[in-house]
Scaffold this motif. Structure first.
Motif, mmCIF file in Angstrom:
data_model
loop_
_atom_site.group_PDB
_atom_site.id
_atom_site.type_symbol
_atom_site.label_atom_id
_atom_site.label_comp_id
_atom_site.label_asym_id
_atom_site.label_seq_id
_atom_site.Cartn_x
_atom_site.Cartn_y
_atom_site.Cartn_z
ATOM 1 N N THR A 85 -10.658 4.373 1.452
ATOM 2 C CA THR A 85 -9.549 3.487 1.095
ATOM 3 C C THR A 85 -8.824 2.924 2.310
ATOM 4 O OG1 THR A 85 -9.200 4.673 -0.982
ATOM 5 C CG2 THR A 85 -7.388 3.328 -0.190
ATOM 6 N N ASP A 86 -8.587 3.760 3.317
ATOM 7 C CA ASP A 86 -7.776 3.343 4.460
ATOM 8 C C ASP A 86 -8.602 2.873 5.656
ATOM 9 O OD1 ASP A 86 -5.397 3.952 3.110
ATOM 10 O OD2 ASP A 86 -5.536 6.055 3.675
ATOM 11 N N VAL A 87 -9.905 2.767 5.496
ATOM 12 C CA VAL A 87 -10.748 2.285 6.600
ATOM 13 C C VAL A 87 -10.561 0.776 6.742
ATOM 14 C CG1 VAL A 87 -13.117 1.992 7.413
ATOM 15 C CG2 VAL A 87 -12.425 4.133 6.291
ATOM 16 N N ALA A 88 -10.392 0.325 7.968
ATOM 17 C CA ALA A 88 -10.180 -1.101 8.236
ATOM 18 C C ALA A 88 -11.488 -1.866 8.103
ATOM 19 C CB ALA A 88 -9.608 -1.291 9.639
ATOM 20 N N PRO A 89 -11.439 -3.113 7.621
ATOM 21 C CA PRO A 89 -12.663 -3.906 7.457
ATOM 22 C C PRO A 89 -13.475 -4.038 8.740
ATOM 23 C CG PRO A 89 -10.838 -4.968 6.329
ATOM 24 C CD PRO A 89 -10.249 -3.826 7.108
ATOM 25 N N GLN A 90 -12.796 -4.093 9.896
ATOM 26 C CA GLN A 90 -13.539 -4.261 11.152
ATOM 27 C C GLN A 90 -14.294 -2.999 11.572
ATOM 28 O OE1 GLN A 90 -10.231 -4.545 10.792
ATOM 29 N NE2 GLN A 90 -9.084 -3.610 12.480
ATOM 30 N N ASP A 91 -14.013 -1.897 10.904
ATOM 31 C CA ASP A 91 -14.722 -0.652 11.201
ATOM 32 C C ASP A 91 -15.870 -0.430 10.236
ATOM 33 O OD1 ASP A 91 -13.092 -0.045 13.362
ATOM 34 O OD2 ASP A 91 -11.650 1.042 12.137
ATOM 35 N N THR A 92 -16.517 -1.496 9.815
ATOM 36 C CA THR A 92 -17.687 -1.424 8.946
ATOM 37 C C THR A 92 -18.749 -2.381 9.463
ATOM 38 O OG1 THR A 92 -17.002 -3.196 7.444
ATOM 39 C CG2 THR A 92 -16.175 -0.996 6.970
ATOM 40 N N PRO A 93 -20.006 -2.138 9.138
ATOM 41 C CA PRO A 93 -21.071 -3.026 9.622
ATOM 42 C C PRO A 93 -21.084 -4.401 8.974
ATOM 43 C CG PRO A 93 -21.946 -0.879 8.929
ATOM 44 C CD PRO A 93 -20.540 -0.962 8.442
ATOM 45 N N ILE A 121 -15.280 -13.413 -11.567
ATOM 46 C CA ILE A 121 -14.917 -12.159 -10.900
ATOM 47 C C ILE A 121 -14.245 -12.399 -9.558
ATOM 48 C CG2 ILE A 121 -15.872 -10.094 -9.788
ATOM 49 C CD1 ILE A 121 -18.107 -10.160 -11.905
ATOM 50 N N VAL A 122 -14.778 -13.318 -8.777
ATOM 51 C CA VAL A 122 -14.397 -13.478 -7.374
ATOM 52 C C VAL A 122 -12.890 -13.673 -7.216
ATOM 53 C CG1 VAL A 122 -14.832 -15.978 -7.392
ATOM 54 C CG2 VAL A 122 -14.934 -14.708 -5.233
ATOM 55 N N GLY A 123 -12.312 -12.886 -6.317
ATOM 56 C CA GLY A 123 -10.896 -12.988 -5.993
ATOM 57 C C GLY A 123 -9.953 -12.365 -6.984
ATOM 58 N N ARG A 124 -10.475 -11.670 -7.991
ATOM 59 C CA ARG A 124 -9.614 -11.160 -9.059
ATOM 60 C C ARG A 124 -9.557 -9.638 -9.150
ATOM 61 N NH1 ARG A 124 -11.223 -15.471 -13.919
ATOM 62 N NH2 ARG A 124 -10.942 -17.354 -12.647
ATOM 63 N N LEU A 125 -10.312 -8.945 -8.306
ATOM 64 C CA LEU A 125 -10.369 -7.486 -8.404
ATOM 65 C C LEU A 125 -9.957 -6.838 -7.084
ATOM 66 C CD1 LEU A 125 -13.766 -7.048 -10.302
ATOM 67 C CD2 LEU A 125 -11.462 -7.137 -11.271
ATOM 68 N N PRO A 126 -9.439 -5.591 -7.135
ATOM 69 C CA PRO A 126 -9.047 -4.887 -5.910
ATOM 70 C C PRO A 126 -10.228 -4.716 -4.948
ATOM 71 C CG PRO A 126 -8.193 -3.763 -7.848
ATOM 72 C CD PRO A 126 -9.139 -4.812 -8.350
ATOM 73 N N THR A 127 -9.935 -4.769 -3.662
ATOM 74 C CA THR A 127 -10.966 -4.648 -2.632
ATOM 75 C C THR A 127 -10.658 -3.506 -1.673
ATOM 76 O OG1 THR A 127 -9.810 -6.314 -1.313
ATOM 77 C CG2 THR A 127 -11.621 -7.087 -2.692
ATOM 78 N N PHE A 170 -25.091 4.540 5.889
ATOM 79 C CA PHE A 170 -23.910 3.701 5.746
ATOM 80 C C PHE A 170 -24.124 2.309 6.319
ATOM 81 C CE2 PHE A 170 -22.254 7.798 4.837
ATOM 82 C CZ PHE A 170 -21.083 7.616 4.124
ATOM 83 N N GLU A 171 -25.374 1.903 6.517
ATOM 84 C CA GLU A 171 -25.618 0.604 7.143
ATOM 85 C C GLU A 171 -25.266 -0.565 6.232
ATOM 86 O OE1 GLU A 171 -29.619 -0.064 8.228
ATOM 87 O OE2 GLU A 171 -30.360 -0.160 6.185
ATOM 88 N N MET A 172 -25.154 -0.330 4.912
ATOM 89 C CA MET A 172 -24.764 -1.388 3.994
ATOM 90 C C MET A 172 -23.256 -1.402 3.738
ATOM 91 S SD MET A 172 -27.556 -2.928 3.319
ATOM 92 C CE MET A 172 -27.132 -3.945 1.909
ATOM 93 N N ALA A 173 -22.538 -0.450 4.308
ATOM 94 C CA ALA A 173 -21.103 -0.346 4.055
ATOM 95 C C ALA A 173 -20.376 -1.613 4.502
ATOM 96 C CB ALA A 173 -20.533 0.870 4.785
ATOM 97 N N GLY A 174 -19.315 -1.942 3.770
ATOM 98 C CA GLY A 174 -18.552 -3.130 4.122
ATOM 99 C C GLY A 174 -17.343 -3.308 3.227
ATOM 100 N N TYR A 175 -16.578 -4.325 3.504
ATOM 101 C CA TYR A 175 -15.371 -4.619 2.746
ATOM 102 C C TYR A 175 -15.752 -5.464 1.541
ATOM 103 C CZ TYR A 175 -10.386 -5.465 2.041
ATOM 104 O OH TYR A 175 -9.115 -5.495 1.524
ATOM 105 N N TRP A 176 -15.441 -4.935 0.323
ATOM 106 C CA TRP A 176 -15.882 -5.632 -0.871
ATOM 107 C C TRP A 176 -15.038 -5.192 -2.056
ATOM 108 C CZ3 TRP A 176 -21.533 -5.569 -3.176
ATOM 109 C CH2 TRP A 176 -21.753 -6.768 -3.877
#
Length: 334
Positions: free
Chosen positions: A133-141, A189-195, A222-228
């Protein structure tokens, strides 16, 4: 005759950089198509060596920042722990891609044909979601905010190319129909759900359990991990565990949801979107495999397999999929 346990010159040189003894035994892990992954053993020490075919060095460094945060999150299972080189870095560049050495995590692949295993799987997915939850988007692949359909190819042209290569007309039709329905679903869906940051690839092959107790001992890859979209974690867990299709799928889906109390974690909008998210993910997976085929990295048979999954998903979405949100909501944790 080549000894399968004798490492290649490249691997030998890589292991030397990590000060692994020259006599270490190296064996393929036996699964995965996106990377070269090897088990390395020296005495009673074991490691996993991964040479990534998909990630850049910058993406791997981001993945390692993510893993460093997860090791401090108090998870009840392990995540990969990169071993630093003598200079303190945790990756080595190679002609085949960036290489990472991690401590070996004990365990076996779970048997997700059993409800108790699905409950544990769902619980691990929820625990990981909380830790991310608290991981920053820039700390993901990866940054998946645009969704899997952001860079949509010319689907008609892709269908023609696949047909010219030998794909049958039925599967080509599935590609076109799937794209039309997934695009329509994604617009709602796009833009309407928590990320938040998500693992985005929770399959049985990326989870380890104790062979004695069945408890989850590790989550891998975790190579597919990301902000979504937050709900994509459950979406993928349901799809890749086989809990969202086939005879008796409502019972299996309920087990996954019950294990992680997902009906209480997600909003009503997220629960309602689950069937369409499964469809969008199946379409995105198909297009990703088709792109690899165009680049000579996947076979036509692999694309056909993804199209068969997409066809099953389309049928499920039309006939039964609308029940999924209600099933998840009603599956209360024990």
């Amino acid at each position: 005759m080549v000894d399968p346990k004798r490492p290649s010159e490249l691997v030998t040189k890589l292991l030397a950089r990590w000060c692994i003894p020259a006599g270490a035994v190296v064996t393929p892990t036996g699964h995965g198509t996106n990377n070269r992954t090897l088990r390395v053993s020296a005495g009673d020490r074991h490691w996993s060596l991964r040479i990534s075919k998909n990630l850049t060095s910058a993406q791997v460094r981001a993945e390692h920042r993510l893993l460093a945060q997860l090791t401090q999150a108090g998870l009840p299972f392990a995540v990969p722990t990169p071993v630093p080189l003598p200079d303190g870095s945790t990756l080595a560049d190679t002609p085949g891609g960036p290489a990472t050495l991690c401590e070996w995590i004990p365990g076996v692949r779970p048997d997700l044909s059993q409800e108790v295993a699905l409950e544990r799987f769902g619980r691990a997915a929820a625990e990981l979601s909380t830790a991310l939850t608290d991981v920053a988007p820039q700390d993901t692949p990866n940054d998946w905010q645009g969704g899997p359909l952001e860079a949509l190819p010319d689907v008609a042209a892709l269908a023609r190319d696949l047909t010219a290569a030998g794909l049958d007309a039925r599967r080509a039709g599935t590609l076109r129909d799937g794209a039309d329905q997934a695009i329509a679903a994604w617009k709602e869906i796009v833009g309407r759900l928590p990320t938040q940051v998500v693992h985005a690839d929770l399959a049985a092959s990326n989870v380890l359990v104790s062979p004695d107790t069945g408890a989850v001992t590790g989550v891998l890859d975790f190579e597919m991990a990301g902000y979504w979209i937050r709900a994509i974690e459950l979406t993928v867990a349901l799809a890749l565990s086989g809990a969202a299709h086939g005879t008796g799928w409502p019972r299996r889906a309920a087990a996954v949801a019950r294990g992680g109390a997902w009906g209480e974690r997600l909003t009503a909008a997220e629960l309602s979107a689950l069937p369409d998210l499964i469809l969008v993910r199946a379409m995105g997976s198909t297009l990703w495999r088709a792109d690899r085929w165009r680049r000579g990295r996947s076979s036509l048979a692999e694309v056909a397999n993804r199209l068969d999954v997409l066809a099953e998903t389309l049928q499920w979405r039309t006939a039964e999929g609308s029940d999924l949100g209600h099933i998840v909501a009603a599956a209360k944790a024990g």
